[in-house]
Design an enzyme around this catalytic site. Sequence first.
Site, PDB file in Angstrom:
ATOM      1  CG  ASP A 292      -8.986   1.734  -1.233  1.00 20.11           C
ATOM      2  OD1 ASP A 292      -8.004   1.643  -2.031  1.00 20.11           O
ATOM      3  OD2 ASP A 292      -8.677   1.778   0.000  1.00 20.11           O
TER       4      ASP A 292
ATOM      5  CG  ASP B 114      -2.324   0.613   0.963  1.00 22.04           C
ATOM      6  OD1 ASP B 114      -2.445   1.352  -0.141  1.00 22.04           O
ATOM      7  OD2 ASP B 114      -3.207   0.098   1.516  1.00 22.04           O
TER       8      ASP B 114
ATOM      9  CB  ALA C 249       4.216   8.210  -9.385  1.00 19.99           C
TER      10      ALA C 249
ATOM     11  CD  GLU D 165       0.247   1.988  -8.112  1.00 21.47           C
ATOM     12  OE1 GLU D 165       0.443   0.685  -7.768  1.00 21.47           O
ATOM     13  OE2 GLU D 165      -0.617   2.374  -8.697  1.00 21.47           O
ATOM     14  CD1 TRP D 166      -3.799   3.590  -3.311  1.00 24.62           C
ATOM     15  CD2 TRP D 166      -3.286   5.541  -2.545  1.00 24.62           C
ATOM     16  NE1 TRP D 166      -3.548   3.394  -1.761  1.00 24.62           N
ATOM     17  CE2 TRP D 166      -3.284   4.684  -1.312  1.00 24.62           C
ATOM     18  CE3 TRP D 166      -2.806   6.979  -2.281  1.00 24.62           C
ATOM     19  CZ2 TRP D 166      -2.833   4.915  -0.105  1.00 24.62           C
ATOM     20  CZ3 TRP D 166      -2.517   7.199  -1.038  1.00 24.62           C
ATOM     21  CH2 TRP D 166      -2.508   6.331   0.010  1.00 24.62           C
ATOM     22  N   GLY D 167      -2.637   4.278  -8.495  1.00 27.24           N
ATOM     23  CA  GLY D 167      -2.805   4.953  -9.560  1.00 27.24           C
ATOM     24  C   GLY D 167      -1.490   6.150  -9.896  1.00 27.24           C
TER      25      GLY D 167
END
Length: 430
Positions: free
Chosen positions: A241, A149, A223, A219-221
């Site tokens: 999420d 995460d 970078a 990494e939540w999309g």
Amino acid sequence: MLLAFFFGTLISRSSSLILKDDVGKLPALGWNSWNAYHCDITESQFITAAQKLVDLGLKDAGYEYVNIDDCWSDKDHRDADTNRLIPNTTRFPDGIKGTADKIHDLGLKIGIYSSAGTKTCAGYPASIGYEDIDAATWAEWGIDYLKYDNCNVPQNWTDECRGCVPENRPDLVNGTCTSTTDLCPSGYDFSQSNTAERYRIMRDALLSQNRSILYSLCEWGEASVQQWGNSTASSWRMSGDIDPAWSRILTILNENSFYLNNVDFWGHSDADMLEVGNGISIEEARTHFAFWAAMKSPLLIGTDLEQVPRDEVDVLKNSYLLAFSQDGLYGKPAMPYKWGTNPDWTFNASFPAEYWSGASSNGTLVLLFNPYNDTRSKTADFGEIPGLGDGKYQVTDIWSGKDMGCVDWKIDVDVEAHDTAGYLVGDGCY
Ligand SMILES: *[C@@H]1O[C@H](CO)[C@@H](O)[C@H](O)[C@H]1NC(C)=O
Ligand SMILES: *[C@@H]1O[C@H](CO)[C@@H](O)[C@H](O)[C@H]1NC(C)=O
Ligand SMILES: *[C@@H]1O[C@H](CO)[C@@H](O)[C@H](O)[C@H]1NC(C)=O
Ligand SMILES: *[C@@H]1O[C@H](CO)[C@@H](O)[C@H](O)[C@H]1NC(C)=O
Ligand SMILES: *[C@@H]1O[C@H](CO)[C@@H](O)[C@H](O)[C@H]1NC(C)=O
Ligand SMILES: *[C@@H]1O[C@H](CO)[C@@H](O)[C@H](O)[C@H]1NC(C)=O
Ligand SMILES: *[C@@H]1O[C@H](CO)[C@@H](O)[C@H](O)[C@H]1NC(C)=O
Ligand SMILES: *[C@@H]1O[C@H](CO)[C@@H](O)[C@H](O)[C@H]1NC(C)=O
């Protein structure tokens, strides 16, 4: 050590994460505790989930990972002498090793969770600065999968520009940000970002273990992970999420539909864990599962398998969709061939693309999605579908399994609100 050298060599040569025994080649199939239980976990839930995977025929259908999410360790300390993470023995009386042994005895694999920060999202000790110790600990326990995460990143590891994260951005065109807020100079190489580096450190720590551990980035999309995900891990999250709201499922479906060029064998865009069983309707469950399978996202069930209704289990076991997801010869996902309500390539969270197709070993998978709140008639016109053309094809309905025989030119169907019709269109008529 020999193995570490072997993997290391492969990486520098091909720039891709290839693990032994085809681990990570295809989208991962399994179960994860978070959507069902959040932080409120005990070993018995994992053993029950594993047993249910076996009893409900889900293991035979291909589901193999039983993944522990956040909150499994001692909340306050690492071991004072070894700096290792300590399992919470109230929750896991035999430690994670004990749970792993039981899961393995059922012929399944086990996953664990941490964050590339100082603490996990729920505030438990996390792995930045401890990557080698944690990877070695998990390998010793028999861990097969890591979800990693992105919470509690130390200040000196943050990035000045985060890339184009589609959520909450009013300036999106065709899935790409157009204003410069939060963005990096044009041509910026995101594989050089601190975010990419945080995730690479854990990749290397896992690769130096004598064990194949599937590496799943959460990494939540951020970078522009599409630029470096494939060389770092087996899968990468493309968004924040999921939750069990229909609008959230559509938001993610719309976003991920713009990222599918980055998906092939060994690298999967993760649309997040499944919400089938968590209060969405059966029509919505069909749509959710069909598209997550068609996009070749990992498929991690996130519900209490003791409670889930039979018809929803049947959705999770759909043999046509699972075969598409797990096709050993075709690695690319299905893609939209026409949007429908809006012009092609319109980025719209309420109206994702409605007409999709994808090639597979047994023909072309075709999906027709109805985003409206009432029944709509839809047409799959063979002349519009990549790889097909005007003419006759052998068609099977993927939900009923019914052989529709030799179908001429097109399929007309009434699709219920929020539902998706699906067909396997064979190469020609026999
Ligand atoms: C272990 O988990 C229990 C809940 O099951 C919790 O009450 C306790 O505080 C946790 N212990 C530690 C050391 O985190
Ligand atoms: C941040 O600080 C830690 C601890 O001093 C150090 O190990 C790490 O390399 C630093 N990160 C960066 C990106 O400089
Ligand atoms: C959107 O992106 C697709 C694929 O890259 C491209 O074919 C299409 O022309 C783009 N549309 C617009 C309006 O930019
Ligand atoms: C690596 O693991 C394999 C399989 O468990 C084992 O046979 C082998 O001895 C191990 N190699 C090293 C260097 O520990
Ligand atoms: C990701 O890497 C694998 C392994 O090298 C390669 O087969 C695959 O085509 C890559 N994916 C994409 C989208 O390029
Ligand atoms: C193709 O059909 C065979 C035989 O029914 C089945 O075993 C296989 O999983 C199917 N593959 C795909 C990708 O549909
Ligand atoms: C999404 O598309 C619908 C249908 O065309 C339209 O009514 C709505 O305004 C669009 N939403 C946005 C945010 O553009
Ligand atoms: C469906 O109904 C919901 C709730 O009333 C509403 O928010 C949504 O806009 C409707 N969707 C469409 C496509 O009409």
